[in-house]
Design a protein around this motif. Structure first.
Motif, PDB file in Angstrom:
ATOM      1  N   PRO A 382      -4.235  -0.558 -84.646  1.00  0.00           N
ATOM      2  CA  PRO A 382      -4.790  -1.873 -84.999  1.00  0.00           C
ATOM      3  C   PRO A 382      -5.446  -1.894 -86.370  1.00  0.00           C
ATOM      4  O   PRO A 382      -5.553  -2.951 -86.992  1.00  0.00           O
ATOM      5  N   ALA A 383      -5.874  -0.744 -86.883  1.00  0.00           N
ATOM      6  CA  ALA A 383      -6.529  -0.706 -88.196  1.00  0.00           C
ATOM      7  C   ALA A 383      -5.548  -1.008 -89.323  1.00  0.00           C
ATOM      8  O   ALA A 383      -5.909  -1.643 -90.320  1.00  0.00           O
ATOM      9  N   THR A 384      -4.297  -0.561 -89.166  1.00  0.00           N
ATOM     10  CA  THR A 384      -3.301  -0.767 -90.217  1.00  0.00           C
ATOM     11  C   THR A 384      -2.252  -1.810 -89.832  1.00  0.00           C
ATOM     12  O   THR A 384      -1.493  -2.251 -90.691  1.00  0.00           O
ATOM     13  N   GLY A 385      -2.203  -2.148 -88.559  1.00  0.00           N
ATOM     14  CA  GLY A 385      -1.182  -3.086 -88.094  1.00  0.00           C
ATOM     15  C   GLY A 385       0.211  -2.483 -88.081  1.00  0.00           C
ATOM     16  O   GLY A 385       1.203  -3.212 -88.105  1.00  0.00           O
ATOM     17  N   ALA A 386       0.288  -1.153 -88.027  1.00  0.00           N
ATOM     18  CA  ALA A 386       1.575  -0.458 -88.076  1.00  0.00           C
ATOM     19  C   ALA A 386       1.752   0.419 -86.843  1.00  0.00           C
ATOM     20  O   ALA A 386       0.774   0.821 -86.190  1.00  0.00           O
ATOM     21  N   PHE A 387       3.009   0.728 -86.551  1.00  0.00           N
ATOM     22  CA  PHE A 387       3.326   1.650 -85.468  1.00  0.00           C
ATOM     23  C   PHE A 387       3.404   3.066 -86.025  1.00  0.00           C
ATOM     24  O   PHE A 387       3.917   3.289 -87.120  1.00  0.00           O
TER      25      PHE A 387
END
Length: 474
Positions: A382-387
């Motif tokens: 959630p901090a970077t919005g990436a998987f």
């Protein structure tokens, strides 16, 4: 069962010990059989640019003549003259500890194992035994084939050689020096054991040709892989589709300095050892078929990038797209997956770590002939919005995520009479083994040994029971 991994094995190619997962008793070997780690192998070559030592072939170890033979010994280069090789470069995969070696040959050189041009432009070692259009690296030191190069290496040098060529030049007759005794005459007549100085002897004269070359490290460089491009590709100054600096010809071997999910940073090595550095778009390297997926999450959709070869379709990339604009948010690559198909239901959205955010599941390795298949797990950050690919969960065979009790189970089979399962839970964001079960037939086949493990006071405690084996077995 119950043995302990001996640690990561240096330079074991595709055989390695999984130390980053909380299994207590298994080593991982492709294709998915459980066994102890092997003895350590020789140190891998350091990555970088290597230079040919022009006169090193003259230092090859001479052959020792057998009784009744004399040798005229000749020393030749192992690298064919037509290749015009002065340099080679070596990459080392930091995870698999696999070297890839490329000889910088003349552009007109054509590898042909049935001619004098039997030097393959690229080799992979140690323990490499695969060659295809997609993996254009030759094997070494395997089998008796004298047309196969042999490599010897240290951390900063390697040599390439071929089997010696031995050719009969002629035979010299040495006359007898004296008359035979009565005993010698009898032995020669009856047993064909004839004294050489009494009956004379023959000396066979051979020419023995030694083929070898040695390369030493000239410039260390952090090459992590070698990229073979099957078609002409643009090279960019930066990781963007701007500032084109060159075109890489089809068939080129490029040294990879780093790779992101979208780009390779590479160097092309010239025959004089010079390097041209730039970036290559990974979408252009291996054209994929992009298949829209049924799986979705709020604000995002997914496409599966499928690569087709002679074995079928295999998932090699995942694209995360903005649901509103259709623009790419992220691309995921460099995960392992077997051939499985190209349907629209390859991906699943599941909260794998129970943090309230949807994660992504994709096919992994099939487990070969056994049931020990894996699933690639990409956890949402959630901090970077990436998987982010999670190596621990992705290595667990027969992964099962149980939302009801917030647990994760893994099961495996180590043969016909050996089975195991483990249960994990997350504690403070860290995956923790909380229970295990192993069942196996004893070495004499008389008993079934069952070992159960339970987490107590922060430590796993194990208890083994034994029962008489039945004809059906465990």
């Amino acid at each position: 069962m119950g043995s302990t991994c001996a640690g990561a094995v240096a330079c074991a190619g595709l055989l390695y010990c999984q130390r980053d997962i909380p299994w207590r008793s298994f080593c991982l070997h492709w294709p998915w059989s459980w066994r102890a780690a092997p003895l350590p192998r020789p140190t891998c070559c350091s990555p970088g640019l290597y230079a040919l030592q022009p006169d090193a072939h003259l230092l090859a170890t001479p052959a020792t003549p057998a009784a009744g033979e004399t040798y005229q010994q000749r020393y030749e280069h192992a690298v064919p003259t037509a290749a015009r090789v002065r340099y080679a470069f070596v990459a080392r995969d930091p995870q698999a500890q696999l070297n890839k070696l490329v000889f910088v040959t003349d552009a007109a050189y054509r590898y042909d194992i049935n001619s004098a041009n039997l030097l393959c432009p690229a080799y992979a070692f140690p323990d490499w035994n695969a060659h295809s259009d997609a993996q254009p690296y030759c094997r070494t030191n395997i089998g008796p084939n004298d047309r196969e190069a042999a490599l010897d290496w240290t951390a900063t040098a390697f040599s390439v050689r071929w089997a010696d060529r031995k050719q009969l030049l002629g035979t010299v007759q040495v006359p007898p020096q004296r008359a035979p005794t009565a005993d010698e005459a009898g032995a020669c007549a009856i047993a064909d054991v004839c004294a050489a100085d009494a009956y004379g002897r023959q000396i066979k004269q051979y020419e023995v040709v030694h083929y070898s070359d040695r390369f030493t490290l000239q410039q260390p460089r952090d090459y992590v892989d070698v990229l073979h491009v099957g078609r002409a590709l643009p090279l960019y100054a930066q990781a963007s589709d701007a500032g084109r600096v060159a075109t890489m010809a089809a068939g080129s071997y490029l040294a990879v300095l780093q790779r992101t999910a979208a780009w390779y940073q590479v160097e092309q090595i010239g025959q004089d050892g010079s390097a041209v550095r730039g970036w290559i778009d990974r979408d252009a390297v291996s054209p994929l078929t992009w298949v829209a997926q049924v799986a979705a999450m709020p604000g995002a959709t997914f496409r599966a990038g499928v690569e087709r070869d002679e074995d079928g379709a295999r998932l090699t990339a995942i694209e995360v797209r903005d649901a509103s604009t259709g623009q790419r948010r992220q691309v995921l690559r460099d995960f392992e997956a077997d051939t499985i198909g190209d349907g629209d239901a390859l991906l699943q959205v599941v909260d794998a770590n129970f943090d309230g955010h949807p994660d992504l599941l994709a096919p992994g390795l099939s487990g070969g002939a056994g049931p020990n298949s894996t699933t690639n797990v990409f956890l949402f950050d959630p901090a970077t919005g990436a998987f982010v690919h999670d190596a621990t969960l992705s290595a667990l065979p027969q992964l099962s995520i149980n939302a009801q009790d917030r647990s994760i189970t893994s099961a495996s089979r180590g043969g016909c009479c050996s089975h195991a399962s483990e249960t994990y839970r997350y504690r403070d964001g860290r995956l923790e083994l909380v229970s295990s079960w192993e069942e196996a037939l004893s070495a004499d086949g008389a008993q079934v040994e069952t070992t159960r493990g339970t987490l107590r006071n922060g430590h796993m405690q194990y208890r083994t029971t034994r029962t008489r084996a039945t004809p059906d077995g465990p």
